[in-house]
Scaffold this active site. Structure first.
Site, PDB file in Angstrom:
ATOM      1  N   ARG A 122      46.277  38.444  16.973  1.00 59.40           N
ATOM      2  CA  ARG A 122      46.506  39.415  18.047  1.00 59.40           C
ATOM      3  C   ARG A 122      46.374  40.836  17.505  1.00 59.40           C
ATOM      4  O   ARG A 122      45.966  41.759  18.201  1.00 59.40           O
ATOM      5  CB  ARG A 122      47.883  39.207  18.705  1.00 59.40           C
ATOM      6  CG  ARG A 122      48.240  40.319  19.685  1.00 59.40           C
ATOM      7  CD  ARG A 122      49.280  39.915  20.719  1.00 59.40           C
ATOM      8  NE  ARG A 122      50.470  39.314  20.150  1.00 59.40           N
ATOM      9  CZ  ARG A 122      51.416  39.979  19.470  1.00 59.40           C
ATOM     10  NH1 ARG A 122      51.300  41.273  19.275  1.00 59.40           N
ATOM     11  NH2 ARG A 122      52.457  39.343  18.996  1.00 59.40           N
ATOM     12  N   TYR A 174      33.879  53.209  38.301  1.00 61.23           N
ATOM     13  CA  TYR A 174      33.962  51.768  38.568  1.00 61.23           C
ATOM     14  C   TYR A 174      35.238  51.438  39.367  1.00 61.23           C
ATOM     15  O   TYR A 174      36.330  51.932  39.045  1.00 61.23           O
ATOM     16  CB  TYR A 174      33.937  51.027  37.225  1.00 61.23           C
ATOM     17  CG  TYR A 174      34.251  49.562  37.311  1.00 61.23           C
ATOM     18  CD1 TYR A 174      33.497  48.725  38.114  1.00 61.23           C
ATOM     19  CD2 TYR A 174      35.298  49.010  36.587  1.00 61.23           C
ATOM     20  CE1 TYR A 174      33.777  47.375  38.205  1.00 61.23           C
ATOM     21  CE2 TYR A 174      35.589  47.662  36.657  1.00 61.23           C
ATOM     22  CZ  TYR A 174      34.829  46.850  37.478  1.00 61.23           C
ATOM     23  OH  TYR A 174      35.121  45.516  37.557  1.00 61.23           O
ATOM     24  N   ASP A 197      33.282  56.155  29.920  1.00 58.95           N
ATOM     25  CA  ASP A 197      32.919  54.741  30.025  1.00 58.95           C
ATOM     26  C   ASP A 197      31.393  54.655  30.019  1.00 58.95           C
ATOM     27  O   ASP A 197      30.737  54.974  31.007  1.00 58.95           O
ATOM     28  CB  ASP A 197      33.489  54.154  31.324  1.00 58.95           C
ATOM     29  CG  ASP A 197      33.090  52.684  31.523  1.00 58.95           C
ATOM     30  OD1 ASP A 197      32.169  52.206  30.831  1.00 58.95           O
ATOM     31  OD2 ASP A 197      33.697  52.028  32.393  1.00 58.95           O
ATOM     32  N   LYS A 247      28.776  43.409  29.527  1.00 55.45           N
ATOM     33  CA  LYS A 247      27.503  43.773  30.172  1.00 55.45           C
ATOM     34  C   LYS A 247      26.372  43.797  29.137  1.00 55.45           C
ATOM     35  O   LYS A 247      26.028  42.771  28.609  1.00 55.45           O
ATOM     36  CB  LYS A 247      27.668  45.108  30.898  1.00 55.45           C
ATOM     37  CG  LYS A 247      28.954  45.218  31.726  1.00 55.45           C
ATOM     38  CD  LYS A 247      29.064  44.162  32.816  1.00 55.45           C
ATOM     39  CE  LYS A 247      30.359  44.350  33.583  1.00 55.45           C
ATOM     40  NZ  LYS A 247      30.769  43.210  34.370  1.00 55.45           N
TER      41      LYS A 247
HETATM   42  C1  LIG Z   1      31.298  50.565  34.362  1.00 51.30           C
HETATM   43  C2  LIG Z   1      32.249  49.441  34.119  1.00 51.30           C
HETATM   44  N1  LIG Z   1      33.337  49.658  33.354  1.00 51.30           N
HETATM   45  C3  LIG Z   1      34.230  48.690  33.102  1.00 51.30           C
HETATM   46  C4  LIG Z   1      34.084  47.423  33.646  1.00 51.30           C
HETATM   47  C5  LIG Z   1      35.129  46.380  33.370  1.00 51.30           C
HETATM   48  O1  LIG Z   1      34.685  45.508  32.405  1.00 51.30           O
HETATM   49  P1  LIG Z   1      35.258  44.021  32.206  1.00 51.30           P
HETATM   50  O2  LIG Z   1      34.825  43.248  33.433  1.00 51.30           O
HETATM   51  O3  LIG Z   1      34.632  43.569  30.940  1.00 51.30           O
HETATM   52  O4  LIG Z   1      36.734  44.139  32.134  1.00 51.30           O
HETATM   53  C6  LIG Z   1      32.969  47.146  34.441  1.00 51.30           C
HETATM   54  C7  LIG Z   1      32.796  45.803  35.021  1.00 51.30           C
HETATM   55  O5  LIG Z   1      31.967  45.577  35.886  1.00 51.30           O
HETATM   56  C8  LIG Z   1      32.033  48.176  34.695  1.00 51.30           C
HETATM   57  O6  LIG Z   1      30.947  47.976  35.456  1.00 51.30           O
END
Ligand SMILES: Cc1ncc(COP(=O)(O)O)c(C=O)c1O
Length: 402
Positions: free
Chosen positions: A65, A118, A187, A212
């Site tokens: 962890r 997001y 992000d 992704k």
């Molecule tokens: C731009 C963006 N940030 C963060 C996330 C969250 O990622 P996770 O699904 O791996 O938690 C996503 C998920 O679609 C995303 O498109």
């Protein structure tokens, strides 16, 4: 034979985190494919090592962890790709984002985000961080330009927003954040270090959903936070405390994805541009949102913050004739497709579409969705690495059904 760190981005993708780079391996003839340290706990021979492991030395392993060599190999590889001092991995993109925000914010502090982010990050912020007494503002770039509100500790944005691909002027946002004594957190999931290196543009921390483009094959969930040690360590502390650590198998798969990131990104980007130009000429497409089109409102900003093109993500509006029209058009379009699948994710090798109004941005109020230009007929298209002609042929089938 000496093992120098590779220079180019491409060689770093292929080699980082393998061979002699694998932490804890200590073999004279290490395997070319890194091993998976499938262990929850480690044999610690001295109290000195035990103490160091528990005083946050990320390369002394005690309990998975808190840290694991397979996970650490991934962290070091991603840090190198971002040109950063350190990185910390989490069980998902949201695990990384929440760890970063919780490490930087306390009750009474203000978190400012650009409006178009997001949907689940909005949910984390609006439904959960707000309950902890963190004050929240979602602002348009013009409002941010006028200065950050008093008490702002974090400014949060995405270089290309999800889903309408609004480009953020990262150097300018970094300047505004610095002037206010706030941290800029970015992000970069849609862009990856292939297209954008936010730390070089002034950001303090970068977060990724590695689910992704890093993974790229729709078979894992993972996240990373990248930046200077001084900011990564506190985020790692939160990740360890809440237990959102990445499992070794998932770290290994993510690392495997990284080895072809540069090649996949080149094709995603090439297809993105060709497909967006084609969509923009289709009479049944009401609007095409792609930062590589001169008509996109933030095309000039995208040109400044991106390298190697404009990415593989496109959004487009199907025509809507009154209430329910967008949804009906979406359903007819989906019914006409044959190769492209609808899936609530993105960045896979195969082309997918999603319906942001019903998935990623479902949690927003109708007013907030409207403010971000997310109608029921908005299609978010993630161009895969097929030939552009394959994608266009299938989109044409979908549009013919509208
Ligand atoms: C731009 C963006 N940030 C963060 C996330 C969250 O990622 P996770 O699904 O791996 O938690 C996503 C998920 O679609 C995303 O498109």
């Amino acid at each position: 034979m000496s093992h120098e760190q590779p220079d180019s981005f491409d060689a770093t993708c292929v080699h980082a985190g393998a061979g002699p780079d694998v932490p804890g391996l200590g073999m004279q003839t290490p395997p070319l494919s890194p091993p998976i340290f499938q262990a929850s706990v480690f044999d610690i021979p001295t109290l000195d090592l035990m103490t160091r492991a528990f005083v946050d030395d990320p390369e002394i392993y005690a309990y998975s962890r808190a840290g694991n060599p397979t996970v650490r190999a991934l962290e070091l590889a991603v840090a190198r790709l971002e040109g950063a001092e350190d990185a910390m991995a989490a069980a998902s993109g949201m695990g990384a984002i929440s760890s970063v925000l919780l490490s930087l914010l306390s009750a009474g502090d203000r978190l400012v985000t650009t409006t178009n982010i997001y949907g689940n990050t909005r949910t984390l912020i609006d439904k959960h961080l707000s309950r902890l007494g963190i004050r929240i503002s979602h602002l348009q770039p013009e409002q941010i330009e006028a200065g950050l509100p008093e008490g702002t500790r974090v400014l949060y944005t995405e270089p290309l927003s999800n889903p309408t691909l609004v480009a953020a002027d990262l150097p300018r946002l970094a300047e505004i954040a610095r002037a206010a004594g706030a941290r800029l957190v970015v992000d970069s999931t849609f862009t990856t270090p292939y297209l954008c290196r936010p730390l070089e543009l002034g950001a303090d921390l970068v977060v990724h959903s590695a689910t992704k483009y890093f993974g790229g094959h729709g078979d894992l969930i993972a996240g990373l936070a990248v930046g200077p040690k001084a900011l990564v360590e506190p985020a790692r502390g939160v990740m360890r405390a809440v237990g959102s650590n990445l499992a070794p198998q998932e770290a290994w798969l993510t690392q495997r994805g990284l080895r072809t990131l540069h090649l996949r990104m080149a094709r995603h980007v090439e297809n993105g541009q060709v497909v967006a130009e084609w969509l923009a000429g289709q009479p049944k497409v009401a609007a095409t949102h792609y930062p590589g089109l001169a008509s996109h409102p933030t095309h000039a900003v995208a040109q400044r913050i991106l390298q190697h093109g404009y990415g593989g993500m496109i959004a487009f509006d199907l025509p809507s004739d009154g209430p329910g029209g967008g949804r009906a058009a979406f359903e007819r379009f989906l019914g006409g497709l044959s190769m492209i699948r609808m899936a609530p994710s993105l960045a896979d090798v195969g082309t997918t579409i999603s319906a942001p109004a019903f998935t990623s941005h479902r949690g927003l109020s109708p007013e907030d969705r409207a403010a971000q230009g997310i109608g029921e007929g908005l299609v978010r298209l993630s161009c895969g690495i097929e030939a552009a002609g394959d994608i266009i042929a299938d989109l044409a089938r979908g549009l013919a059904a509208v």
